[in-house]
Design an enzyme around this catalytic site. Structure first.
Site, short mmCIF file in Angstrom:
data_model
loop_
_atom_site.label_atom_id
_atom_site.label_comp_id
_atom_site.label_asym_id
_atom_site.label_seq_id
_atom_site.Cartn_x
_atom_site.Cartn_y
_atom_site.Cartn_z
N TYR A 95 19.78 -25.40 -29.57
CA TYR A 95 21.13 -24.87 -29.75
C TYR A 95 21.13 -23.34 -29.64
CZ TYR A 95 25.54 -23.70 -32.04
OH TYR A 95 26.78 -23.17 -32.33
N HIS A 96 20.14 -22.73 -30.25
CA HIS A 96 20.01 -21.27 -30.21
C HIS A 96 19.86 -20.78 -28.77
CE1 HIS A 96 18.43 -17.22 -30.94
NE2 HIS A 96 17.43 -17.54 -30.13
N HIS A 97 19.02 -21.45 -27.98
CA HIS A 97 18.73 -20.97 -26.64
C HIS A 97 19.95 -20.99 -25.73
CE1 HIS A 97 14.49 -20.72 -27.52
NE2 HIS A 97 14.22 -20.38 -26.28
#
Length: 244
Positions: free
Chosen positions: A209-211
């Site tokens: 999700y962060h990427h």
């Protein structure tokens, strides 16, 4: 195309700044007395010369004169850093920032598809490749931090308002090049997940999700040269320099 008629008061100067950033064409120029602005002079102006307005909400505006003070580190612009036209680069990204959305869709599909495929396959020994990959990212992040953190410190120490209102970070060397490289690097950093999948390591929600959200955020904020992005970009360079 926009047409402006008026004197070069702060608001008019702000409109000039916007038009220069978006490469808009002027059909009319102020013609009153000493306030006349000639096209050839305007072309040599940069965001550092403008009296900028910062919009805090729909009804409140505050103005402040952002004047660049001498800074030895930031005045040292290398040839390759000066070769990038920040205005053109941000326009290209702005016109195509939705590419990051489609890349995110493909990325998520490949992550979960790769995890499923690797369930029936042995893990790969990627330690040498991962070492080289981390070294490349470490060198890139250290160089980026060395060129962006001093600008953040210099601007924020003069005025917090300037640091969140003046988008020169994305438009002028040396930081304009590093802002572009940082944005594009978020696409390459998606490969971090590939190493986890191929080594059959857990890929937690926060990781993937962060990427893809950071990639979309960087494309959007770079394209629209969101001034507070200098905080995120500089600190991200610094953290990654240590992490990798």
């Amino acid at each position: 195309e926009l047409t402006f008629i008026g004197r070069s008061n702060p608001l008019f100067i702000y409109l000039l700044m916007i038009c220069k950033s978006y490469h808009l064409e002027f059909k009319t120029w102020p013609i009153s007395g000493a306030n006349k602005i000639k096209l050839e002079n305007f072309e040599r102006l940069t965001l550092r010369h403008f009296h900028c307005l910062c919009v805090f909400d729909s009804t409140t505006m505050a103005s402040s004169s952002f004047e660049r003070t001498p800074d030895t580190i930031m005045n040292l612009v290398l040839n390759y850093e000066a070769s990038i036209d920040g205005h053109h680069a941000t326009k290209v990204i702005r016109d195509n920032w939705t590419v990051s959305v489609w890349l995110s869709v493909v990325y998520v599909a490949l992550v979960f598809g790769g995890i499923r495929v690797m369930k029936s396959r042995p893990s790969y020994n990627l330690r040498p490749v991962l070492g080289v990959w981390s070294a490349i990212l470490a060198v890139f992040s250290i160089a980026g931090a060395a060129r962006t953190v001093p600008e953040l410190f210099s601007v924020s120490s003069r005025s917090f308002q300037e640091s969140v209102c003046n988008p020169s970070f994305f438009l002028e060397p040396p930081t304009s090049l590093w802002a572009l490289l940082f944005t594009l690097s978020k696409v390459l950093e998606l490969l971090d997940t590939a190493f986890l999948v191929l080594k059959k390591r857990p890929v937690i929600f926060l990781h993937w999700y962060h990427h893809f959200t950071v990639m979309m955020y960087c494309f959007y904020t770079y394209g629209y040269f969101v001034a507070p992005g200098r905080y995120f970009l500089s600190l991200n360079f610094f953290v990654h320099a240590v992490m990798y």
